[in-house]
Write an enzyme that holds these catalytic residues in place. Sequence first.
Site, PDB file in Angstrom:
ATOM      1  N   LYS A  72       0.806  -1.231   0.000  1.00  0.00           N
ATOM      2  CA  LYS A  72       0.000   0.000   0.000  1.00  0.00           C
ATOM      3  C   LYS A  72       0.837   1.277   0.000  1.00  0.00           C
ATOM      4  O   LYS A  72       0.396   2.297  -0.506  1.00  0.00           O
ATOM      5  CB  LYS A  72      -0.953  -0.002   1.203  1.00  0.00           C
ATOM      6  CG  LYS A  72      -2.107  -0.988   1.049  1.00  0.00           C
ATOM      7  CD  LYS A  72      -3.109  -0.873   2.186  1.00  0.00           C
ATOM      8  CE  LYS A  72      -4.299  -1.770   1.920  1.00  0.00           C
ATOM      9  NZ  LYS A  72      -5.408  -1.561   2.847  1.00  0.00           N
ATOM     10  N   ALA A 132      -5.186   2.386  15.535  1.00  0.00           N
ATOM     11  CA  ALA A 132      -4.547   3.490  14.819  1.00  0.00           C
ATOM     12  C   ALA A 132      -3.714   2.969  13.653  1.00  0.00           C
ATOM     13  O   ALA A 132      -2.763   3.599  13.219  1.00  0.00           O
ATOM     14  CB  ALA A 132      -3.682   4.299  15.784  1.00  0.00           C
ATOM     15  N   ALA A 135      -6.503   0.628   8.742  1.00  0.00           N
ATOM     16  CA  ALA A 135      -7.953   0.795   8.617  1.00  0.00           C
ATOM     17  C   ALA A 135      -8.404   2.057   9.365  1.00  0.00           C
ATOM     18  O   ALA A 135      -9.205   2.849   8.850  1.00  0.00           O
ATOM     19  CB  ALA A 135      -8.680  -0.438   9.153  1.00  0.00           C
TER      20      ALA A 135
HETATM   21  P1  NDP Z   1      -2.902  -2.710  11.403  1.00  0.00           P
HETATM   22  O1  NDP Z   1      -1.994  -3.809  11.793  1.00  0.00           O
HETATM   23  O2  NDP Z   1      -2.404  -1.590  10.570  1.00  0.00           O
HETATM   24  O3  NDP Z   1      -3.532  -2.054  12.738  1.00  0.00           O
HETATM   25  C1  NDP Z   1      -4.114  -2.847  13.726  1.00  0.00           C
HETATM   26  C2  NDP Z   1      -4.580  -1.985  14.887  1.00  0.00           C
HETATM   27  O4  NDP Z   1      -5.258  -2.863  15.802  1.00  0.00           O
HETATM   28  C3  NDP Z   1      -3.467  -1.315  15.644  1.00  0.00           C
HETATM   29  O5  NDP Z   1      -3.800   0.011  15.927  1.00  0.00           O
HETATM   30  C4  NDP Z   1      -3.387  -2.139  16.939  1.00  0.00           C
HETATM   31  O6  NDP Z   1      -3.183  -1.395  18.090  1.00  0.00           O
HETATM   32  C5  NDP Z   1      -4.791  -2.635  17.099  1.00  0.00           C
HETATM   33  N1  NDP Z   1      -4.837  -3.877  17.881  1.00  0.00           N
HETATM   34  C6  NDP Z   1      -4.537  -5.136  17.475  1.00  0.00           C
HETATM   35  N2  NDP Z   1      -4.705  -6.012  18.466  1.00  0.00           N
HETATM   36  C7  NDP Z   1      -5.132  -5.295  19.548  1.00  0.00           C
HETATM   37  C8  NDP Z   1      -5.480  -5.626  20.883  1.00  0.00           C
HETATM   38  N3  NDP Z   1      -5.427  -6.890  21.317  1.00  0.00           N
HETATM   39  N4  NDP Z   1      -5.874  -4.626  21.705  1.00  0.00           N
HETATM   40  C9  NDP Z   1      -5.935  -3.353  21.275  1.00  0.00           C
HETATM   41  N5  NDP Z   1      -5.616  -2.980  20.021  1.00  0.00           N
HETATM   42  C10 NDP Z   1      -5.217  -3.934  19.173  1.00  0.00           C
HETATM   43  O7  NDP Z   1      -4.135  -3.415  10.699  1.00  0.00           O
HETATM   44  P2  NDP Z   1      -5.206  -2.755   9.706  1.00  0.00           P
HETATM   45  O8  NDP Z   1      -5.620  -1.450  10.267  1.00  0.00           O
HETATM   46  O9  NDP Z   1      -4.712  -2.825   8.335  1.00  0.00           O
HETATM   47  O10 NDP Z   1      -6.406  -3.790   9.819  1.00  0.00           O
HETATM   48  C11 NDP Z   1      -7.168  -3.912  10.999  1.00  0.00           C
HETATM   49  C12 NDP Z   1      -8.368  -4.780  10.716  1.00  0.00           C
HETATM   50  O11 NDP Z   1      -9.197  -4.120   9.778  1.00  0.00           O
HETATM   51  C13 NDP Z   1      -8.025  -6.135  10.095  1.00  0.00           C
HETATM   52  O12 NDP Z   1      -8.664  -7.137  10.835  1.00  0.00           O
HETATM   53  C14 NDP Z   1      -8.609  -6.080   8.702  1.00  0.00           C
HETATM   54  O13 NDP Z   1      -9.201  -7.306   8.344  1.00  0.00           O
HETATM   55  C15 NDP Z   1      -9.686  -5.031   8.837  1.00  0.00           C
HETATM   56  N6  NDP Z   1      -9.925  -4.305   7.593  1.00  0.00           N
HETATM   57  C16 NDP Z   1     -11.169  -4.366   7.073  1.00  0.00           C
HETATM   58  C17 NDP Z   1     -11.480  -3.700   5.932  1.00  0.00           C
HETATM   59  C18 NDP Z   1     -12.860  -3.807   5.387  1.00  0.00           C
HETATM   60  O14 NDP Z   1     -13.056  -3.415   4.235  1.00  0.00           O
HETATM   61  N7  NDP Z   1     -13.821  -4.290   6.139  1.00  0.00           N
HETATM   62  C19 NDP Z   1     -10.475  -2.886   5.201  1.00  0.00           C
HETATM   63  C20 NDP Z   1      -9.194  -2.855   5.855  1.00  0.00           C
HETATM   64  C21 NDP Z   1      -8.946  -3.556   6.998  1.00  0.00           C
HETATM   65  P3  NDP Z   1      -1.817  -0.649  18.509  1.00  0.00           P
HETATM   66  O15 NDP Z   1      -1.768   0.528  17.593  1.00  0.00           O
HETATM   67  O16 NDP Z   1      -2.078  -0.289  19.903  1.00  0.00           O
HETATM   68  O17 NDP Z   1      -0.713  -1.637  18.289  1.00  0.00           O
END
Ligand code: NDP
Length: 282
Positions: A72, A132, A135
């Site tokens: 991306k 953060a 998504a």
């Molecule tokens: P990233 O890895 O970029 O970000 C994940 C975020 O989730 C981080 O901010 C992380 O927190 C947080 N996180 C993960 N585990 C935990 C936890 N146990 N407790 C608290 N916070 C947590 O992933 P993406 O943003 O790319 O994707 C996130 C989700 O969105 C995925 O499951 C994906 O499938 C979904 N998605 C869905 C889309 C749709 O069209 N429906 C499109 C894009 C994504 P921290 O910052 O604190 O580490």
Amino acid sequence: SAIVDCQSTLIANFGMPVWENPTEFMMEAVFKHEGMKYRYISREIPKDKLEVSFEGVKAMGFKGFNCTLPHKQNIIPLLDGLGESAELMGAVNCVVERDGKYIGENTDGKGYTESLKELTSIEGKTLLILGAGGAARAIAIECALEKAAKIIIVNRTGKTAKELAELVNKNTDSVGEAITLEGEVAIPANVDIVINATNIGLYPDTTKVPIDMSTLKSNMIVSDVIPNPPQTPFIQDAAARGCTTIDGLGMLVNQGKIAIKYWSDKDVNADVMREALVDLFS
Ligand code: NDP
């Protein structure tokens, strides 16, 4: 007899991995439904093969492609230009050929705002986003461009939430605010829209979303980005408390619908796309 062009318009989907990515399934279903001579082809492309794959796309005259992790950001220097939200987010999930130039767009956040706008206007609203990452970033920027009043971003380190809040403050008229997650976040009473934008709840994960559910009010809209399962425990719990809910299929389907509009200028039937995914995940 008429002369028929037997070639299809080609769209690719590049990522690593992509085997679990349901987009091809949803795209092919709607192309067939609409009678469009388009083909959508997912390929696993490692980072070091992105540039040569893009050369292939150009040589073969693909109309465009989706790109997902890890491409991306890496695709950006290879492109001829960027749309407004892709530029602000610093991430591209959709490339469109326009007059021989390949332009990077981001339809993830637009997919979310499209599904939200089916229920409410975004202008003047206060949102709380948990997470953060990519998504969350897409949703925050797009909602800010849709004139949300305030966007509260909550994550564990506080650092990326702060960076995202600053991005909102610097580039849009919305107010961005960052909160560091400690235990469970209590939702302030003035929040209109709550979004889980973490990976929590993605099959087979059953971790509880760290939101104090007793602070939800029935006038709030609660949404999840998790597409599989569509009805996450978080969404189900919020619905049981009287909140209006939006599942992760809304964002996924609408980002695809917007991408097809960019590639073909056609408005396709989103219900067909949604049904294809529900079938796939059931
Ligand atoms: P990233 O890895 O970029 O970000 C994940 C975020 O989730 C981080 O901010 C992380 O927190 C947080 N996180 C993960 N585990 C935990 C936890 N146990 N407790 C608290 N916070 C947590 O992933 P993406 O943003 O790319 O994707 C996130 C989700 O969105 C995925 O499951 C994906 O499938 C979904 N998605 C869905 C889309 C749709 O069209 N429906 C499109 C894009 C994504 P921290 O910052 O604190 O580490």
